[in-house]
Design an enzyme around this catalytic site. Structure first.
Site, PDB file in Angstrom:
ATOM      1  N   LYS A   1       0.481  -0.945  -0.166  1.00 38.77           N
ATOM      2  CA  LYS A   1       0.365  -0.169  -0.082  1.00 38.77           C
ATOM      3  C   LYS A   1       0.510   1.557   0.078  1.00 38.77           C
ATOM      4  CE  LYS A   1      -4.565  -0.373   2.663  1.00 38.77           C
ATOM      5  NZ  LYS A   1      -5.021  -0.038   3.450  1.00 38.77           N
TER       6      LYS A   1
HETATM    7  C1  E4P Z   1      -8.294   0.825   3.789  1.00 38.66           C
HETATM    8  O1  E4P Z   1      -7.202   0.574   3.863  1.00 38.66           O
HETATM    9  C2  E4P Z   1      -8.675   1.671   5.174  1.00 38.66           C
HETATM   10  O2  E4P Z   1      -7.633   0.729   6.163  1.00 38.66           O
HETATM   11  C3  E4P Z   1      -9.536   1.830   5.865  1.00 38.66           C
HETATM   12  O3  E4P Z   1     -10.812   1.547   5.292  1.00 38.66           O
HETATM   13  C4  E4P Z   1      -9.127   2.952   6.983  1.00 38.66           C
HETATM   14  O4  E4P Z   1     -10.748   2.797   6.879  1.00 38.66           O
HETATM   15  P1  E4P Z   1     -10.761   4.349   7.953  1.00 38.66           P
HETATM   16  O5  E4P Z   1     -11.282   5.748   7.637  1.00 38.66           O
HETATM   17  O6  E4P Z   1     -12.449   3.654   9.252  1.00 38.66           O
HETATM   18  O7  E4P Z   1      -9.345   4.695   8.732  1.00 38.66           O
END
Ligand code: E4P
Length: 221
Positions: free
Chosen positions: A84
Site C-alpha cells: 500500500k
Molecule cells: C483501507 O484500506 C483502510 O485501511 C481503511 O478502510 C481506513 O478506514 P478508516 O477511515 O476507518 O481509517
C-alpha cells in the site's frame, strides 16, 4: 464483487474468514498499532495463512528511496503481499517504479477523489482505494466519487481494481458495491450487521414453532 477484511486483528480475521465471504485483507499502520502487540511480519504471515488472497501492507516511509526500500521488504515476505502506497506525488513515482520495473503489486491508498484515483491508475496501480467514510466526512458524495472512478476505469481500459474502504456502516458496503466498487474492505463488526434482520429471525422462529406444534400434535413424524 469481493469482500476484504480491513483489520490486523487475528481473532477478527478468523471470525470473518469463517463466514466464507472474505477473499483478501487490508491493513494499515493504525490498524496494526491497535491490534495485539507483537512482531508485524509474523502477524502478516499469520494472516497469509488464514486468507488465501491478497494482503495489503502499507509503507510509512515518505521519501521515494525509503518507500521503495520498505515496499521491497514487504513484497519479499510473500508473493500475495500487495504494497500500500499512500497517495502523493512521491507515492506516484514509487507506484510506477514498483509496478513497471520491479513487478510488485501496489494498492494506492488514502484517496478521497476521482482525480487522485485516476493518476494512481495511470501510474500503473493494481488497486486504488477510496475512503468512503472520510469522503462523506468532507461533505462530498462517496457514491458519486465511486461511480466516477468506476467509469474512468472502464473508459480508460484499466485493469485496476477499485477498493472502497473506510466503511462506517453495513449500508456503506451495500452502497459502495452498487456504486461500482470491485472490492469493499470492511472491519469485522459490519459483517454480523449485514447478515442480521429481525424479520429474518422472526420468520425462522415462526417456521420452527409450526414444525414443533405439528410434531407435538402427531401431525408430523
Ligand atoms: C483501507 O484500506 C483502510 O485501511 C481503511 O478502510 C481506513 O478506514 P478508516 O477511515 O476507518 O481509517
Amino acid at each position: 464483487m469481493e469482500l476484504f477484511i480491513d483489520s490486523a486483528d487475528i481473532a477478527d480475521i478468523r471470525k470473518a474468514v469463517a463466514l466464507g465471504v472474505i477473499s483478501g485483507c487490508t491493513t494499515n499502520p493504525k490498524l496494526a498499532a491497535l491490534a495485539e502487540p507483537g512482531d508485524f511480519r509474523h502477524r502478516v504471515e499469520e494472516i497469509l495463512g488464514i486468507i488465501p488472497g491478497p494482503i495489503s501492507v502499507e509503507v510509512v516511509a515518505e521519501q521515494i528511496d525509503d518507500m521503495l526500500c520498505e515496499a521491497e521488504e514487504y513484497a519479499a515476505w510473500h508473493e500475495r503481499v500487495v504494497v500500500k502506497i499512500p497517495m502523493s506525488l512521491e507515492g506516484l513515482e514509487v507506484v510506477a517504479k514498483l509496478e513497471r520495473e520491479r513487478d510488485i503489486r501496489v494498492n494506492v491508498t488514502c484517496m478521497v477523489n476521482t482525480n487522485q484515483a485516476t493518476m494512481a491508475m495511470m501510474a500503473g496501480a493494481s488497486y486504488v482505494s477510496l475512503f468512503v467514510g472520510r469522503i462523506n466526512d468532507l461533505g462530498d458524495d462517496a457514491d458519486a466519487v465511486l461511480q466516477q472512478t468506476a467509469h474512468s476505469i472502464d473508459r480508460g481500459g484499466f485493469s485496476t481494481r477499485l477498493i472502497a474502504g473506510s466503511m462506517r456502516s453495513a449500508d456503506d458496503i451495500r452502497r459502495s458495491f452498487l456504486a461500482g466498487a470491485h472490492i469493499v474492505t470492511t472491519p469485522y463488526r459490519f459483517l454480523p450487521e449485514m447478515a442480521h434482520h429481525p424479520r429474518t429471525v422472526e420468520t425462522i422462529q415462526e417456521f420452527k414453532q409450526a414444525w414443533n406444534q405439528a410434531r407435538s400434535e402427531g401431525g408430523l413424524s
